[in-house]
Design a protein around this motif. Structure first.
Motif, PDB file in Angstrom:
ATOM      1  N   GLY A 124      49.599  19.961  48.887  1.00  0.00           N
ATOM      2  CA  GLY A 124      50.636  18.907  47.833  1.00  0.00           C
ATOM      3  C   GLY A 124      50.383  19.565  46.392  1.00  0.00           C
ATOM      4  O   GLY A 124      51.213  19.251  46.285  1.00  0.00           O
ATOM      5  N   LEU A 188      59.101  21.743  50.348  1.00  0.00           N
ATOM      6  CA  LEU A 188      58.895  20.700  51.430  1.00  0.00           C
ATOM      7  C   LEU A 188      58.587  21.474  53.009  1.00  0.00           C
ATOM      8  O   LEU A 188      57.894  20.343  53.739  1.00  0.00           O
ATOM      9  N   GLY A 189      58.928  22.249  53.113  1.00  0.00           N
ATOM     10  CA  GLY A 189      59.021  22.495  54.671  1.00  0.00           C
ATOM     11  C   GLY A 189      57.689  23.365  55.193  1.00  0.00           C
ATOM     12  O   GLY A 189      57.099  23.193  56.062  1.00  0.00           O
ATOM     13  N   LEU A 191      54.993  21.553  53.595  1.00  0.00           N
ATOM     14  CA  LEU A 191      54.156  20.885  53.647  1.00  0.00           C
ATOM     15  C   LEU A 191      54.370  20.631  54.977  1.00  0.00           C
ATOM     16  O   LEU A 191      53.241  19.637  55.359  1.00  0.00           O
ATOM     17  N   ALA A 192      55.346  20.420  55.971  1.00  0.00           N
ATOM     18  CA  ALA A 192      55.931  19.785  57.004  1.00  0.00           C
ATOM     19  C   ALA A 192      54.646  21.185  57.873  1.00  0.00           C
ATOM     20  O   ALA A 192      54.292  19.783  59.049  1.00  0.00           O
ATOM     21  N   SER A 195      51.390  20.048  57.680  1.00  0.00           N
ATOM     22  CA  SER A 195      50.918  18.523  58.257  1.00  0.00           C
ATOM     23  C   SER A 195      50.781  18.415  59.978  1.00  0.00           C
ATOM     24  O   SER A 195      49.817  18.200  60.171  1.00  0.00           O
ATOM     25  N   TRP A 196      51.453  19.408  60.635  1.00  0.00           N
ATOM     26  CA  TRP A 196      50.880  19.639  61.460  1.00  0.00           C
ATOM     27  C   TRP A 196      50.286  20.664  61.899  1.00  0.00           C
ATOM     28  O   TRP A 196      49.453  20.418  63.100  1.00  0.00           O
ATOM     29  N   ASP A 199      47.203  18.249  61.822  1.00  0.00           N
ATOM     30  CA  ASP A 199      47.620  17.360  63.113  1.00  0.00           C
ATOM     31  C   ASP A 199      46.916  18.013  64.434  1.00  0.00           C
ATOM     32  O   ASP A 199      47.393  17.370  65.527  1.00  0.00           O
ATOM     33  N   ARG A 201      49.365  19.865  66.166  1.00  0.00           N
ATOM     34  CA  ARG A 201      50.431  19.099  66.743  1.00  0.00           C
ATOM     35  C   ARG A 201      51.557  20.180  66.785  1.00  0.00           C
ATOM     36  O   ARG A 201      51.519  20.675  65.671  1.00  0.00           O
ATOM     37  N   LEU A 205      61.165  20.755  69.712  1.00  0.00           N
ATOM     38  CA  LEU A 205      62.237  22.035  69.357  1.00  0.00           C
ATOM     39  C   LEU A 205      63.120  21.472  68.803  1.00  0.00           C
ATOM     40  O   LEU A 205      63.782  22.287  67.453  1.00  0.00           O
ATOM     41  N   GLU A 207      62.599  18.994  66.174  1.00  0.00           N
ATOM     42  CA  GLU A 207      61.928  19.396  64.991  1.00  0.00           C
ATOM     43  C   GLU A 207      61.368  20.640  64.645  1.00  0.00           C
ATOM     44  O   GLU A 207      61.814  20.886  63.281  1.00  0.00           O
ATOM     45  N   MET A 210      64.800  22.070  62.785  1.00  0.00           N
ATOM     46  CA  MET A 210      64.910  21.033  61.279  1.00  0.00           C
ATOM     47  C   MET A 210      64.006  22.001  59.803  1.00  0.00           C
ATOM     48  O   MET A 210      64.782  22.000  59.733  1.00  0.00           O
ATOM     49  N   VAL A 211      62.934  21.851  60.917  1.00  0.00           N
ATOM     50  CA  VAL A 211      61.833  22.387  59.729  1.00  0.00           C
ATOM     51  C   VAL A 211      62.515  23.321  59.463  1.00  0.00           C
ATOM     52  O   VAL A 211      62.325  24.271  57.827  1.00  0.00           O
TER      53      VAL A 211
ATOM     54  N   GLY B 124      53.531  15.399  55.329  1.00  0.00           N
ATOM     55  CA  GLY B 124      54.044  16.180  54.904  1.00  0.00           C
ATOM     56  C   GLY B 124      55.326  16.148  56.289  1.00  0.00           C
ATOM     57  O   GLY B 124      56.742  16.541  55.943  1.00  0.00           O
ATOM     58  N   ALA B 125      55.304  16.205  57.490  1.00  0.00           N
ATOM     59  CA  ALA B 125      55.676  15.817  58.203  1.00  0.00           C
ATOM     60  C   ALA B 125      56.775  15.123  58.226  1.00  0.00           C
ATOM     61  O   ALA B 125      58.038  14.712  58.380  1.00  0.00           O
ATOM     62  N   LEU B 128      59.462  14.843  55.070  1.00  0.00           N
ATOM     63  CA  LEU B 128      60.913  15.805  56.181  1.00  0.00           C
ATOM     64  C   LEU B 128      61.633  15.286  56.928  1.00  0.00           C
ATOM     65  O   LEU B 128      62.940  15.957  56.301  1.00  0.00           O
ATOM     66  N   PRO B 137      71.020  18.180  58.825  1.00  0.00           N
ATOM     67  CA  PRO B 137      70.410  19.798  59.039  1.00  0.00           C
ATOM     68  C   PRO B 137      71.124  20.117  60.321  1.00  0.00           C
ATOM     69  O   PRO B 137      71.658  19.240  60.983  1.00  0.00           O
ATOM     70  N   TRP B 147      67.734  15.639  67.218  1.00  0.00           N
ATOM     71  CA  TRP B 147      67.161  15.347  66.263  1.00  0.00           C
ATOM     72  C   TRP B 147      68.140  14.113  65.145  1.00  0.00           C
ATOM     73  O   TRP B 147      67.022  13.328  64.799  1.00  0.00           O
ATOM     74  N   LEU B 188      58.431  15.886  46.541  1.00  0.00           N
ATOM     75  CA  LEU B 188      57.172  16.750  46.317  1.00  0.00           C
ATOM     76  C   LEU B 188      55.943  16.045  45.246  1.00  0.00           C
ATOM     77  O   LEU B 188      54.900  16.196  45.713  1.00  0.00           O
ATOM     78  N   LEU B 191      53.780  13.989  48.005  1.00  0.00           N
ATOM     79  CA  LEU B 191      52.566  14.798  48.967  1.00  0.00           C
ATOM     80  C   LEU B 191      51.452  15.283  47.453  1.00  0.00           C
ATOM     81  O   LEU B 191      50.822  15.682  48.031  1.00  0.00           O
ATOM     82  N   ALA B 192      51.984  15.493  46.641  1.00  0.00           N
ATOM     83  CA  ALA B 192      50.463  16.238  45.700  1.00  0.00           C
ATOM     84  C   ALA B 192      49.990  15.077  45.391  1.00  0.00           C
ATOM     85  O   ALA B 192      48.852  14.802  45.290  1.00  0.00           O
ATOM     86  N   SER B 195      47.787  14.464  48.380  1.00  0.00           N
ATOM     87  CA  SER B 195      46.859  15.684  48.236  1.00  0.00           C
ATOM     88  C   SER B 195      46.092  14.954  47.541  1.00  0.00           C
ATOM     89  O   SER B 195      44.088  15.305  47.967  1.00  0.00           O
TER      90      SER B 195
END
Lengths: 353, 353
Positions: A124, A188-189, A191-192, A195-196, A199, A201, A205, A207, A210-211, B124-125, B128, B137, B147, B188, B191-192, B195
């Motif tokens: 981040g 932002l994508g 960063l998502a 986080s997966w 984690d 994770r 599908l 989600e 979307m990402v 992050g997840a 988003l 989306p 979604w 953003l 998220l900074a 972190s």
């Protein structure tokens, strides 16, 4: 995006089509069953000159990479990529600005997110630092200058700053703002997905799709007007129908990348989440069937992109809209062909023999 | 931003000005030495009606919070905040749209980042996901609907979706796009800061001031035209001089929040990084001196904001630019007064007696 400079664990300096093949892997070519459109092959003299200019910029202007990354930089084929995706470009200078932006995006991805010193941890702060190089932040003396000095000490930030300066010379203010917005979406994508990764994770599908509209080729796609030397006005660009078309094109091209880079990502040090692996995980399918279903998902997105593009033009008829939508479609087609012919970078899974 | 619904460890339901005072803390009033401008106190009948409407929306339309958070919601004073910051508002409906956006922003901050179930981990997840509720989306059946169903199951996402629908009714497409961009900047920034929190890192002041231009009031500031019933055109808004003024106003208002919420943040469960703590940490100053220096930094940013605003108008003369810049300045002044008079929420450090 995931169009990184890295070549995977086969190592720096071993680049060649064969060096990437594992037993069973196939040289790259159009994926059987994939929906795509052919494009004209660009003139080598043009993209070779473009590559020379981009290399000079990267080495002399911004000192982007150490000497040992040079072969990777050369092998990416940025010049041909730009010529394939912006067939309507106004000049070499316009292609250069677009090429600089892509090189800068790859540098940020490689050095902050991925395998050239990047990591999902602490991302981040690093990504906002990079983002701030796109639009000069303002405060007061001496802190404003201290921050500029910090940005100048980071190669990916120099690349963002310098490429946005070049882009500024060919684009209207509102297109610069659009590009910064699309790069915010990209970050932002990232960063998502980070986080997966932290984690461990695997997203469902719905989600994932979307990402992949955020971590996508959208920053390249949406500037087809600027590269062609005109500005698609903000009131048209920001219309919900146009936004829908851009979002679907961004998704379709990004899924193409997932499919072509599937074997490359299997070989990367950290496990990569991509369309076939998400499908395989949640549908409990073997790799061949998951990959097959991923092709179908991509094709369905492409068909929807084309249908919504036609509907958009019907709702907003006019030469500018027609030209912009044609530019988006051209980018989609050129992007596929670059992936399908980048034999130094990609291979297909062995079962597609 | 950090204008959260939470009241800190004094606990839900204990809200009152006195309940927040620790020994030595002072009731809120303008901070001595702070540079600010007075504003007219709005009509209570107007903001009370606005609060009724916002409450009805939050409870009946989007089921934003459980019953035990009701008193906190009421005590925030959203209606008065909106009336103070948008004195040029076109109608109650326009103020309602702006109020819904701020409520939604607070809900995302509270529930995903901060003390109402939020955390810097996995942010992050979550962010988003929330961001995707601002701009629908697109993918394909059945994943697109899956979604949407996921977004509808999350209160902060319902708040974003519904408030953007209200905003859409009062704004041009290009102002909607601007707002989504500014919310991407906000996310953003979150998220900074997340972190930093995970890494237990206190950034240098130059970095802190950069990030506070992202995690800032910018999404509220930049829509003063839409709330006043006109659209400041994209080619003016995206001009670098206007961008500079907005960035400085966003920073100044956010530093005001740092100063007024200083004692509140001292009491929060997780340590908060804010302007006085950053200065105290790096300059090795006791709290009083660090706070004093923070006031000076804020004042310098305010003076620069006003100087650049005048320079901007000189470079881009015209009634629309003058009106937009006046709207930004009004927002800055009203925001200060809301902080200086929100006795239920803030207290000043005891040494300011």
């Amino acid at each position: 995006m995931n169009v990184t400079l890295s070549t995977g664990p086969t190592g720096i300096g071993t680049r060649s089509a064969r060096a990437h093949l594992r037993p069973g892997d196939q040289p790259v070519r159009p994926i059987p069953g994939l929906y795509w459109h052919p494009v004209a092959e660009p003139e080598p003299t043009v993209y070779e000159e473009l590559d020379r200019r981009l290399k000079r910029w990267a080495v002399d202007d911004i000192a982007l990479f150490p000497p040992e990354w040079e072969e990777q930089f050369d092998s990416f084929g940025t010049g041909r990529y730009m010529c394939l995706t912006y067939p309507d470009a106004a000049s070499l200078e316009h292609l250069e600005a677009a090429g600089q932006l892509m090189v800068a995006e790859n540098a940020v991805d490689d050095c902050y997110c991925e395998d050239h010193g990047g990591s999902p941890h602490g991302l981040g702060a690093r990504l906002l630092m990079a983002h701030s190089a796109l639009e000069r932040p303002h405060s007061i003396a001496p802190y404003e200058q201290q921050w500029q000095d910090k940005l100048e000490s980071e190669a990916p930030c120099r690349a963002y700053r310098s490429s946005m300066e070049s882009f500024d010379r060919i684009s209207a203010d509102q297109v610069r703002d659009r590009e910064i917005h699309d790069l915010a979406r990209l970050h932002l994508g990232y960063l998502a997905e980070a986080s997966w990764s932290i984690d461990e994770r695997v997203p469902p599908l719905s989600e994932y799709l979307m990402v992949r509209q955020y971590n996508s080729f959208r920053p390249c796609l949406s500037i087809v007007d600027a590269v062609a030397g005109y500005a698609f006005p903000a009131d048209l660009h920001d219309h919900s129908k146009v936004q829908q078309v851009i979002a679907l094109a961004a998704l379709a091209t990004t899924l193409v990348n997932d499919l072509y880079s599937y074997t490359k990502e299997l070989r990367s040090p950290r496990p990569h989440v991509n369309l076939p692996t998400v499908i395989g995980h949640h549908d409990q399918l073997p790799p061949e069937e998951a990959y097959d279903k991923a092709i179908t998902v991509h094709n369905d997105v492409m068909h929807r992109f084309e249908a919504e593009s036609a509907a958009c033009l019907a709702e907003l008829p006019g030469a500018l809209t027609a030209r912009y939508l044609k530019g988006i479609a051209d980018w989609v087609d050129g992007d596929h062909w670059w992936h399908a012919t980048n034999t130094g970078r990609y291979t297909l899974p062995g079962w597609l023999a």
